[in-house]
Design a protein around this motif. Structure first.
Motif, PDB file in Angstrom:
ATOM      1  N   ASP A 145       0.727  -1.161   0.123  1.00 58.55           N
ATOM      2  CA  ASP A 145      -0.001   0.009  -0.073  1.00 58.55           C
ATOM      3  C   ASP A 145       0.865   1.367  -0.136  1.00 58.55           C
ATOM      4  O   ASP A 145       0.462   2.199   0.432  1.00 58.55           O
ATOM      5  N   ARG A 146       2.011   1.104  -0.327  1.00 59.38           N
ATOM      6  CA  ARG A 146       3.052   2.550  -0.619  1.00 59.38           C
ATOM      7  C   ARG A 146       2.411   3.167  -1.945  1.00 59.38           C
ATOM      8  O   ARG A 146       2.467   2.703  -2.896  1.00 59.38           O
ATOM      9  N   LEU A 147       2.161   4.514  -1.716  1.00 60.62           N
ATOM     10  CA  LEU A 147       1.523   5.219  -2.969  1.00 60.62           C
ATOM     11  C   LEU A 147       2.810   6.209  -3.207  1.00 60.62           C
ATOM     12  O   LEU A 147       3.339   7.006  -2.554  1.00 60.62           O
ATOM     13  N   PRO A 148       2.753   6.450  -4.456  1.00 53.38           N
ATOM     14  CA  PRO A 148       3.826   7.553  -4.717  1.00 53.38           C
ATOM     15  C   PRO A 148       3.671   8.984  -4.562  1.00 53.38           C
ATOM     16  O   PRO A 148       2.130   9.431  -4.927  1.00 53.38           O
ATOM     17  N   VAL A 149       4.176   9.755  -3.863  1.00 58.27           N
ATOM     18  CA  VAL A 149       3.665  11.069  -3.422  1.00 58.27           C
ATOM     19  C   VAL A 149       4.843  12.162  -3.810  1.00 58.27           C
ATOM     20  O   VAL A 149       6.008  11.951  -3.649  1.00 58.27           O
ATOM     21  N   LEU A 150       4.569  13.249  -4.550  1.00 57.46           N
ATOM     22  CA  LEU A 150       5.572  14.115  -5.171  1.00 57.46           C
ATOM     23  C   LEU A 150       5.106  15.463  -4.502  1.00 57.46           C
ATOM     24  O   LEU A 150       4.044  16.011  -4.629  1.00 57.46           O
ATOM     25  N   ASN A 151       6.076  16.340  -3.518  1.00 56.68           N
ATOM     26  CA  ASN A 151       5.792  17.386  -2.907  1.00 56.68           C
ATOM     27  C   ASN A 151       4.605  17.308  -2.038  1.00 56.68           C
ATOM     28  O   ASN A 151       3.664  18.389  -2.137  1.00 56.68           O
ATOM     29  N   GLU A 152       4.443  16.161  -1.171  1.00 60.12           N
ATOM     30  CA  GLU A 152       3.268  16.051  -0.480  1.00 60.12           C
ATOM     31  C   GLU A 152       1.818  15.943  -1.213  1.00 60.12           C
ATOM     32  O   GLU A 152       0.696  16.107  -0.576  1.00 60.12           O
ATOM     33  N   GLU A 153       2.022  15.760  -2.565  1.00 62.50           N
ATOM     34  CA  GLU A 153       0.660  15.744  -3.564  1.00 62.50           C
ATOM     35  C   GLU A 153       0.530  14.337  -4.113  1.00 62.50           C
ATOM     36  O   GLU A 153       1.610  13.799  -4.754  1.00 62.50           O
ATOM     37  N   TYR A 154      -0.652  13.735  -4.296  1.00 63.54           N
ATOM     38  CA  TYR A 154      -0.777  12.352  -4.672  1.00 63.54           C
ATOM     39  C   TYR A 154      -0.468  12.772  -6.315  1.00 63.54           C
ATOM     40  O   TYR A 154      -0.748  13.475  -6.960  1.00 63.54           O
ATOM     41  N   LEU A 155       0.458  11.665  -6.857  1.00 64.79           N
ATOM     42  CA  LEU A 155       0.773  11.624  -8.310  1.00 64.79           C
ATOM     43  C   LEU A 155      -0.572  11.148  -9.112  1.00 64.79           C
ATOM     44  O   LEU A 155      -0.472  11.609 -10.220  1.00 64.79           O
ATOM     45  N   PHE A 156      -1.060  10.296  -8.617  1.00 69.21           N
ATOM     46  CA  PHE A 156      -2.279   9.575  -9.260  1.00 69.21           C
ATOM     47  C   PHE A 156      -3.309   9.703  -8.628  1.00 69.21           C
ATOM     48  O   PHE A 156      -3.701  10.784  -8.047  1.00 69.21           O
ATOM     49  N   VAL A 157      -4.497   8.845  -8.751  1.00 68.49           N
ATOM     50  CA  VAL A 157      -5.751   9.042  -8.280  1.00 68.49           C
ATOM     51  C   VAL A 157      -5.766   9.397  -6.829  1.00 68.49           C
ATOM     52  O   VAL A 157      -4.989   8.885  -5.806  1.00 68.49           O
ATOM     53  N   GLU A 158      -6.475  10.415  -6.389  1.00 71.60           N
ATOM     54  CA  GLU A 158      -6.443  11.186  -5.539  1.00 71.60           C
ATOM     55  C   GLU A 158      -7.783  10.878  -4.674  1.00 71.60           C
ATOM     56  O   GLU A 158      -8.951  11.159  -5.383  1.00 71.60           O
ATOM     57  N   PRO A 159      -7.925  10.212  -3.424  1.00 74.65           N
ATOM     58  CA  PRO A 159      -9.334  10.053  -2.934  1.00 74.65           C
ATOM     59  C   PRO A 159      -9.964  11.179  -2.435  1.00 74.65           C
ATOM     60  O   PRO A 159      -9.364  12.201  -1.826  1.00 74.65           O
ATOM     61  N   CYS A 160     -11.057  11.306  -3.175  1.00 78.21           N
ATOM     62  CA  CYS A 160     -12.112  12.382  -2.826  1.00 78.21           C
ATOM     63  C   CYS A 160     -12.355  12.566  -1.193  1.00 78.21           C
ATOM     64  O   CYS A 160     -12.281  13.731  -0.785  1.00 78.21           O
TER      65      CYS A 160
END
Length: 670
Positions: A145-160
């Protein structure tokens, strides 16, 4: 539908990269570790450099949901049910996948098969699993469940909902399934629909008449079909938001369709959802548009929601001007001539094989599949569907890697059961032609074949390919056990509906494009459009007046579209009860009434005494004890209405007190 769902349920599940979810999870739990997936590591190549171009990779991290929330709240896999509104597209151009996923959320049974039962609390070890359909089988994909994050923002699908992570994790599993996130950057809607459902995809032209399009979408939605569509390409190669609020070269989920009474005529509407979220159509019938102020309040309250959630209505005309394709995916094919009928059944043949490049004549002898078309006058009666193993494809491939043809086998070769000889394949033999829909991974062709024996011949293109082949054969009316002299025509979905073959078209025809129908119009409608049988078995005007009174919620002596729709559902159910209850003589007798009442879904919980049963037999059967279909309809619907009236008027459930006027109003109208 049940036949194919049962078939899918029995399909074995294959482990992707041979990873056993339970063994990996138990290993981590015993050692107090969180799972780290070595087959899809937290590295840039799992993302793909094209998606990271121009980014400062020193700020790229992979974080688990618990760390992303920083202890402010607990993560959840699903929170208050899974919905399309949980999804918001990220940097990858995977709207083709997310639009299909958005449609899947409207079918909870199928969605649950993809998601399985998982959580961040019970036996949590940082490991999750998801299932996708591939080449005739379900494949289980395991991820951490490690998700890619760039500058503390989700790179891909962001949970609403910041606490709900099923969309992010499902997207990661699909990226692993395809090799990396960059391989999700642009794709084909039919591929995603098939990967998520194991169904068969029909490509339908959006440019049919508006009433037919609305009817088709409504009935497909009721059947649990997945529906997506795509906008035309704009001047830029990338997806771009246009002045009207739509996004060019972009995939949307089709979530509904409806007709509304607007300025003395019917307006036909389609409802869509944008995976970007919050980016919506700005034209007529959009959120906040003035058109909504001019329709009936009841319809507006049912359909209209002014929310910034990516979902919106638009007219069929605007839909046809802006969208280039419409895909419907179902567990069985959708016949473009008669539509997907609730009773329609298909037999299915499934094969798996692989082919390699070589002498064409050799492979025409070796890779061939024979099938027979039964005596049937229906068109669009055979569907051939190929699915290619993704590992056999290269990123640059844009063409389907197999060649195949369908030939009719003439009488001199029909004694061959498994393989036709080389002499069959004359260069003068013409192949059958159908309607084709294809991507590099999937090809579906729909044929209208006359009765006889046929052969599917498969050969490789330039590369070897592993494939699954499904041949769907529509079963004839006699095979469906629907034969009856008294028969309601079922609702149908099709690309071009005849004027008399859909619920709404029938309603509009007899209401003369008005908002409702009276008893005389209903009588003409039932006897001319629905009922096939002896002249004495038709609906009388008095019976139709009774039916109108029973279904008339507004108490105005007429049925509007909504009331007629409720009646339609009951008529279809009464037909089923009537057919299933008749004796071998095809005669429905008064002695069958008890069974009919017990088999009627909308009478569930209603009990009938022997005395009342005898009275109903006297009232609704003729001197020989025979009950006609119109009489049965009136009996069952009146029994429902009177039972509901008693419960609504009784204060203790055992009796009721009525004034004289209340009693007279009840018995003299209803």
């Amino acid at each position: 539908m049940a036949y194919n769902q049962e078939l899918l349920a029995k399909t074995p599940i294959i482990r992707f990269k041979e990873q056993n979810f339970y063994s990996l999870r138990d290993h981590c739990l015993k050692r107090g570790l969180l799972f780290e997936d070595e087959t899809f590591p937290a590295e840039t190549y799992s993302i793909g450099l094209p998606l990271l171009k121009g980014r400062n990779l020193s700020n790229l991290t992979w974080m688990r949901p618990k760390d992303l929330l920083k202890g402010k709240s607990e993560p959840h896999f699903i929170l208050e049910g899974a919905s399309r509104f949980d999804i918001r597209q990220g940097e990858a151009g995977d709207c083709w996948f997310l639009a299909a996923l958005g449609s899947l959320t409207q079918n909870p049974q199928h969605l649950q098969r993809i998601l399985a039962d998982q959580s961040f609390s019970h036996q949590y070890a940082g490991i999750f699993r998801f299932r996708f359909w591939q080449c005739g089988q379900w494949v289980e994909v395991v991820i951490d469940d490690r998700l890619p994050v760039l500058n503390e923002e989700y790179l891909f699908v962001e949970p609403c909902n910041k606490q709900e992570f099923w969309p992010c994790l499902l997207e990661k599993a699909y990226a692993k399934f395809h090799g990396s996130y960059v391989n999700l950057h642009y794709g084909y809607l039919p591929d995603a629909l098939m990967d998520l459902s194991g169904g068969v995809v029909t490509n339908i032209s959006p440019h049919v008449s508006s009433p037919d399009l609305v009817m088709m979408v409504k009935k497909a939605a009721e059947a649990g079909s997945l529906m997506t569509c795509g906008t035309l390409a704009g001047p830029m190669s990338e997806s771009t938001r246009m002045a009207n609020g739509l996004v060019s070269r972009h995939a949307y989920t089709v979530t509904g369709a409806e007709q509304v009474w607007y300025r003395r005529s019917w307006e036909y509407l389609i409802r869509l959802w944008n995976p970007w979220g919050k980016v919506e159509w700005r034209g007529p019938w959009s959120d906040g548009s003035p058109e909504w102020q001019e329709i009936y309040h009841q319809q507006k309250s049912q359909l209209y929601e002014h929310k910034d959630d990516g979902e919106f209505w638009m007219s069929c005309r605007d839909f046809q001007e802006n969208f280039s394709c419409l895909f419907i995916c179902n567990q069985v094919p959708i016949s473009l001539d008669h539509g997907n009928m609730p009773h329609e059944r298909w037999s299915q043949m499934t094969f798996k094989n692989h082919v390699i490049p070589g002498n064409t004549a050799e492979f025409q002898r070796d890779v061939q599949y024979l099938f027979s078309v039964p005596d049937s006058m229906e068109s669009s009666n055979v569907v051939v569907s190929f699915n290619i193993m993704p590992q056999n494809l290269k990123a640059k491939d844009r063409m389907f890697p197999l060649n195949f043809e369908v030939f009719k086998v003439d009488s001199q070769f029909q004694h061959f059961r498994e393989r036709l000889p080389p002499t069959f394949f004359s260069k003068f033999r013409m192949a059958e032609k159908g309607i084709v829909s294809q991507t590099p991974r999937n090809l579906t062709e729909c044929f209208s074949l006359s009765p006889g024996t046929y052969v599917v011949v498969v050969s490789a293109g330039r590369e070897a390919a592993e494939f699954s082949l499904r041949i769907f054969l529509k079963m004839s009316d006699s095979d469906r056990d629907l034969g009856n002299n008294l028969n309601l025509r079922p609702l149908k979905i099709q690309a071009t509906l005849p004027e008399d073959s859909s619920q709404q078209s029938i309603f509009y025809k007899y209401s003369q494009q008005g908002p409702d129908i009276d008893a005389a119009q209903l009588q003409s409608l039932l006897n001319q459009e629905f009922l096939k049988g002896p002249p004495g078995d038709t609906f009388s005007l008095d019976q139709c007046r009774s039916i109108v009174a029973l279904m008339d919620l507004k108490v105005n002596g007429r049925l509007d579209q909504e009331e007629f729709s409720r009646l339609w559902i009951r008529l279809a159910h009464c037909q089923s009860v009537f057919q299933n209850t008749q004796k071998n003589s095809r005669v429905f007798l008064s002695s069958d009434l008890w069974k009919a009442i017990n088999d009627t879904d909308f009478l569930a919980g209603v009990s009938v005494s022997n005395e009342l049963l005898g009275l109903m037999s006297l009232r609704y059967s003729d001197s020989s004890g025979r009950v006609t279909f119109p009489s049965l309809v009136c009996l069952l619907m009146r029994l429902e209405a009177m039972t509901k009236a008693f419960h609504n008027l009784s204060k203790d459930g055992r009796g009721l007190y009525l004034t004289k006027m209340e009693w007279m109003n009840l018995v003299m109208y209803n």
